[in-house]
Design a protein around this motif. Sequence first.
Motif, PDB file in Angstrom:
ATOM      1  N   VAL A  19      -1.810  10.653   4.892  1.00 10.68           N
ATOM      2  CA  VAL A  19      -1.506   9.293   4.456  1.00 10.68           C
ATOM      3  C   VAL A  19      -0.231   8.721   5.074  1.00 10.68           C
ATOM      4  O   VAL A  19      -0.187   7.555   5.451  1.00 10.68           O
ATOM      5  N   LEU A  72      -5.299   9.830  -4.482  1.00  7.06           N
ATOM      6  CA  LEU A  72      -4.608   9.161  -3.377  1.00  7.06           C
ATOM      7  C   LEU A  72      -5.526   9.053  -2.159  1.00  7.06           C
ATOM      8  O   LEU A  72      -5.672   7.987  -1.575  1.00  7.06           O
ATOM      9  N   LYS A 108       0.828  -1.203   0.000  1.00 10.36           N
ATOM     10  CA  LYS A 108       0.000   0.000   0.000  1.00 10.36           C
ATOM     11  C   LYS A 108       0.863   1.254   0.000  1.00 10.36           C
ATOM     12  O   LYS A 108       0.559   2.222  -0.690  1.00 10.36           O
ATOM     13  N   LYS A 109       1.926   1.226   0.770  1.00 13.97           N
ATOM     14  CA  LYS A 109       2.808   2.389   0.828  1.00 13.97           C
ATOM     15  C   LYS A 109       3.376   2.696  -0.557  1.00 13.97           C
ATOM     16  O   LYS A 109       3.422   3.857  -0.969  1.00 13.97           O
ATOM     17  N   TYR A 115       0.528   4.177  -2.702  1.00 17.23           N
ATOM     18  CA  TYR A 115       0.239   5.551  -2.305  1.00 17.23           C
ATOM     19  C   TYR A 115       1.387   6.489  -2.678  1.00 17.23           C
ATOM     20  O   TYR A 115       1.157   7.643  -3.045  1.00 17.23           O
ATOM     21  N   THR A 116       2.599   5.985  -2.603  1.00 23.65           N
ATOM     22  CA  THR A 116       3.770   6.788  -2.969  1.00 23.65           C
ATOM     23  C   THR A 116       3.717   7.176  -4.440  1.00 23.65           C
ATOM     24  O   THR A 116       4.124   8.281  -4.814  1.00 23.65           O
ATOM     25  N   TYR A 153      -8.285   6.438  -2.668  1.00 30.50           N
ATOM     26  CA  TYR A 153      -7.816   5.067  -2.447  1.00 30.50           C
ATOM     27  C   TYR A 153      -7.547   4.799  -0.971  1.00 30.50           C
ATOM     28  O   TYR A 153      -7.882   3.743  -0.449  1.00 30.50           O
ATOM     29  N   TYR A 154      -6.960   5.752  -0.307  1.00 30.61           N
ATOM     30  CA  TYR A 154      -6.615   5.592   1.103  1.00 30.61           C
ATOM     31  C   TYR A 154      -7.860   5.334   1.952  1.00 30.61           C
ATOM     32  O   TYR A 154      -7.836   4.533   2.872  1.00 30.61           O
TER      33      TYR A 154
END
Length: 121
Positions: free
Chosen positions: A119, A49, A8-9, A12-13, A52-53
């Motif tokens: 985030v 972002l 996930k990181k 998101y990145t 999605y988060y």
Amino acid sequence: MEALNESKKEFYTYFISASKFYYDLSNTVNSPGIVCEMLYEAINAGIKLLAYYFSLQDKSRSEIVKELSNILGDWVERYWNLGVTLHYDCYLSGNVDENDIPFYENQVKDFISKVQEVVFD
């Protein structure tokens, strides 16, 4: 919020990197309309972002912004409205005052910081 797993990181990145890319790109062009469109794209990537988060990605953009504002505060809607202005009024209609560009840039920079804080912090 929960700790991010590596998958996930990384996902998101990608979006925060895209947001920063468009912001940085806006500083390299000389056309005010294109600057505005790059700033819009920076906001758009940040909204994606956050969608999605918070698992809102299957909703319409207006629903996403409304729900994000309910979760995070009015700043989400305020920045999204700025993005819409940048896209439609400044880029598509060509109605942009070059003197406003530094204000827009500062606003988008603040938006990106807020998204990162939500985030990644």
